[in-house]
Design a protein around this motif. Structure first.
Motif, PDB file in Angstrom:
ATOM      1  N   ARG A  29      69.885 161.387  98.780  1.00 37.18           N
ATOM      2  CA  ARG A  29      68.541 160.869  99.001  1.00 37.18           C
ATOM      3  C   ARG A  29      68.501 159.673  99.924  1.00 37.18           C
ATOM      4  N   CYS A  30      67.316 159.492 100.503  1.00 34.69           N
ATOM      5  CA  CYS A  30      67.060 158.341 101.356  1.00 34.69           C
ATOM      6  C   CYS A  30      67.200 157.061 100.540  1.00 34.69           C
ATOM      7  N   ARG A  31      67.859 156.052 101.118  1.00 38.67           N
ATOM      8  CA  ARG A  31      68.029 154.779 100.433  1.00 38.67           C
ATOM      9  C   ARG A  31      67.250 153.655 101.106  1.00 38.67           C
ATOM     10  N   ARG A  32      66.271 154.013 101.942  1.00 41.50           N
ATOM     11  CA  ARG A  32      65.395 152.999 102.511  1.00 41.50           C
ATOM     12  C   ARG A  32      64.325 152.659 101.469  1.00 41.50           C
ATOM     13  N   PRO A  33      63.627 151.524 101.616  1.00 39.48           N
ATOM     14  CA  PRO A  33      62.594 151.147 100.637  1.00 39.48           C
ATOM     15  C   PRO A  33      61.442 152.145 100.625  1.00 39.48           C
ATOM     16  N   PHE A  34      60.795 152.290  99.449  1.00 35.28           N
ATOM     17  CA  PHE A  34      59.590 153.114  99.341  1.00 35.28           C
ATOM     18  C   PHE A  34      58.595 152.695 100.411  1.00 35.28           C
ATOM     19  N   GLY A  35      57.917 153.647 101.011  1.00 41.06           N
ATOM     20  CA  GLY A  35      56.886 153.355 101.992  1.00 41.06           C
ATOM     21  C   GLY A  35      57.384 153.058 103.387  1.00 41.06           C
ATOM     22  N   HIS A  36      58.659 153.260 103.657  1.00 45.39           N
ATOM     23  CA  HIS A  36      59.187 152.980 104.990  1.00 45.39           C
ATOM     24  C   HIS A  36      58.588 153.943 106.012  1.00 45.39           C
ATOM     25  N   GLY A  37      58.649 153.558 107.276  1.00 44.45           N
ATOM     26  CA  GLY A  37      58.229 154.431 108.362  1.00 44.45           C
ATOM     27  C   GLY A  37      59.445 154.973 109.089  1.00 44.45           C
ATOM     28  N   GLY A  38      59.269 156.047 109.824  1.00 43.21           N
ATOM     29  CA  GLY A  38      60.361 156.573 110.635  1.00 43.21           C
ATOM     30  C   GLY A  38      61.337 157.425 109.857  1.00 43.21           C
ATOM     31  N   LEU A  39      62.584 157.387 110.307  1.00 39.81           N
ATOM     32  CA  LEU A  39      63.637 158.230 109.754  1.00 39.81           C
ATOM     33  C   LEU A  39      63.976 157.893 108.310  1.00 39.81           C
TER      34      LEU A  39
END
Length: 65
Positions: A29-39
């Motif tokens: 899974r993606c480990r960027r913060p919730f609500g991020h934009g882009g990839l």
């Protein structure tokens, strides 16, 4: 700041509970913060995996070949 540097910082400082992922899935899974934009992204440096969001798949990474 380059995109790679930003993604490394996001991965390092975003807690698992605040990351863009499904709590009950064993998928990568993606480990960027919730609500991020882009990839979507997960991992550090040369081991990072990035992928474009696909509306039918949520934050799952595409299958690795």
């Amino acid at each position: 700041m380059s995109l790679d540097e930003r993604l490394d910082l996001e991965f390092a400082y975003t807690s698992y509970d605040e990351s863009c992922r499904d709590l009950y899935s064993p998928s990568y899974r993606c480990r960027r913060p919730f609500g991020h934009g882009g990839l979507h992204a997960a991992g550090f440096g040369s081991h990072r995996v990035t992928w474009v969001h696909h509306p039918a798949h949520g934050p799952d990474a595409p299958p690795m070949s």
